[in-house]
Design a protein around this motif. Structure first.
Motif, PDB file in Angstrom:
ATOM      1  N   THR A  48     -19.453   3.836  15.185  1.00  0.00           N
ATOM      2  CA  THR A  48     -19.041   5.424  15.776  1.00  0.00           C
ATOM      3  C   THR A  48     -18.519   5.863  16.533  1.00  0.00           C
ATOM      4  N   LYS A  49     -17.853   4.828  17.580  1.00  0.00           N
ATOM      5  CA  LYS A  49     -17.573   4.728  18.855  1.00  0.00           C
ATOM      6  C   LYS A  49     -18.308   6.353  19.987  1.00  0.00           C
ATOM      7  N   LEU A  50     -19.592   6.054  19.119  1.00  0.00           N
ATOM      8  CA  LEU A  50     -20.776   7.315  19.974  1.00  0.00           C
ATOM      9  C   LEU A  50     -21.141   6.686  20.938  1.00  0.00           C
ATOM     10  N   TRP A  51     -21.622   7.293  21.918  1.00  0.00           N
ATOM     11  CA  TRP A  51     -22.706   6.788  23.088  1.00  0.00           C
ATOM     12  C   TRP A  51     -24.321   7.115  22.846  1.00  0.00           C
ATOM     13  N   SER A  52     -25.075   6.510  23.108  1.00  0.00           N
ATOM     14  CA  SER A  52     -26.455   7.342  22.458  1.00  0.00           C
ATOM     15  C   SER A  52     -26.883   6.879  24.201  1.00  0.00           C
ATOM     16  N   ILE A  53     -27.633   7.711  24.481  1.00  0.00           N
ATOM     17  CA  ILE A  53     -28.492   7.695  26.083  1.00  0.00           C
ATOM     18  C   ILE A  53     -29.748   7.584  26.031  1.00  0.00           C
TER      19      ILE A  53
ATOM     20  N   ASN B 185     -19.073  13.786  16.532  1.00  0.00           N
ATOM     21  CA  ASN B 185     -17.961  12.770  16.089  1.00  0.00           C
ATOM     22  C   ASN B 185     -17.308  12.787  17.772  1.00  0.00           C
ATOM     23  N   ALA B 186     -16.910  11.337  18.003  1.00  0.00           N
ATOM     24  CA  ALA B 186     -16.567  10.543  18.963  1.00  0.00           C
ATOM     25  C   ALA B 186     -15.207  11.354  18.716  1.00  0.00           C
ATOM     26  N   SER B 187     -14.500  11.542  20.514  1.00  0.00           N
ATOM     27  CA  SER B 187     -13.198  11.604  20.589  1.00  0.00           C
ATOM     28  C   SER B 187     -12.248  10.377  20.739  1.00  0.00           C
ATOM     29  N   PRO B 188     -11.146  10.743  19.783  1.00  0.00           N
ATOM     30  CA  PRO B 188     -10.518   9.475  19.955  1.00  0.00           C
ATOM     31  C   PRO B 188      -9.983   8.104  21.168  1.00  0.00           C
TER      32      PRO B 188
END
Length: 178
Positions: free
Chosen positions: A98-103, A21-24
Motif C-alpha cells: 500500500t506504501k502506507l506507514w502505520s504508526i 492514499n499514499a503519496s507517489p
C-alpha cells in the motif's frame, strides 16, 4: 480550533472509514533521517478539546533504530513530566504493497498501543490520520512530521471534532540530533 490549509483533506467513505492514499514518493526510507539519538523540546496543551490556551513545556530524549530490514523502526521516548518519569515508545511499520506507514504509540501511563495513525510523506512532510475517542467524543487524530530540516525535524499532533474541517494543534516536538 482553527483551519489549517496545509492539512490534506480527510476522506471518509460511506461506511464511515478513513480513506488514506499514499503519496507517489512514499517509501520505506521516509523515516531514515530519524535514526539515532535526539534531544526534544516539547510544547503540549495542558488540556485538550477544552478551548485551553495554556501550554506546558518539558524536555525529553529519544532514540530510534530500524527493524525488519528497514520496513519498520522503533523508538524510545524518555521524559520527566511534573516530577514523574514518563516513557513512551513508537513502532512504525511500512507496508510495501500500500506504501502506507502505520504508526503505533504506547506509554507508561496506559501500557496499551493506541490505534495506529496511517499515512505517508510527500516532499519530506508526512501526514498520518486515525479515528479515536477522547472525552467520550469521536475525533480524528493527525500526526504531522516536518522533516525538511532533517537535523531538526518537528513532530506535531492535532485533533478534530468535525471530520477534519478544523484542527486543534495540541502537541509539538522540536527535535535536535545528538
Amino acid at each position: 480550533m482553527n483551519k489549517d490549509v496545509n492539512v490534506p483533506a480527510v476522506i471518509i467513505n460511506a461506511q464511515g472509514e478513513l480513506v488514506i492514499n499514499a503519496s507517489p514518493t512514499s517509501s520505506k526510507h521516509d523515516f531514515d533521517f530519524f535514526v539515532g539519538k535526539w534531544n526534544i523540546h516539547n510544547k503540549k496543551l495542558k488540556s485538550r478539546l477544552s478551548q485551553c490556551t495554556e501550554w506546558e513545556e518539558f524536555e525529553s530524549t529519544q532514540e530510534m533504530y530500524l527493524v525488519l530490514n528497514g520496513l519498520g523502526n522503533i523508538d524510545n521516548f524518555l521524559a520527566t513530566v511534573k516530577s514523574q518519569a514518563f516513557e513512551g515508545m513508537t513502532v512504525r511499520l511500512f507496508n510495501p504493497i500500500t506504501k502506507l506507514w502505520s504508526i503505533y504509540w504506547a506509554d507508561s501511563n496506559n501500557g496499551i498501543l493506541d490505534p495506529p495513525v496511517i499515512g505517508s510523506f510527500n516532499n519530506r512532510i508526512g501526514y498520518f490520520f486515525t479515528k479515536d475517542i477522547v472525552h467520550s467524543k469521536s475525533i480524528l487524530v493527525l500526526f504531522r512530521w516536518d522533516a525538511r530540516d532533517q537535523n531538526n525535524p518537528i513532530w506535531s499532533q492535532a485533533f478534530s471534532e468535525d471530520d477534519g474541517k478544523n484542527w486543534e494543534w495540541n502537541w509539538y516536538m522540536y527535535m535536535s540530533k545528538l
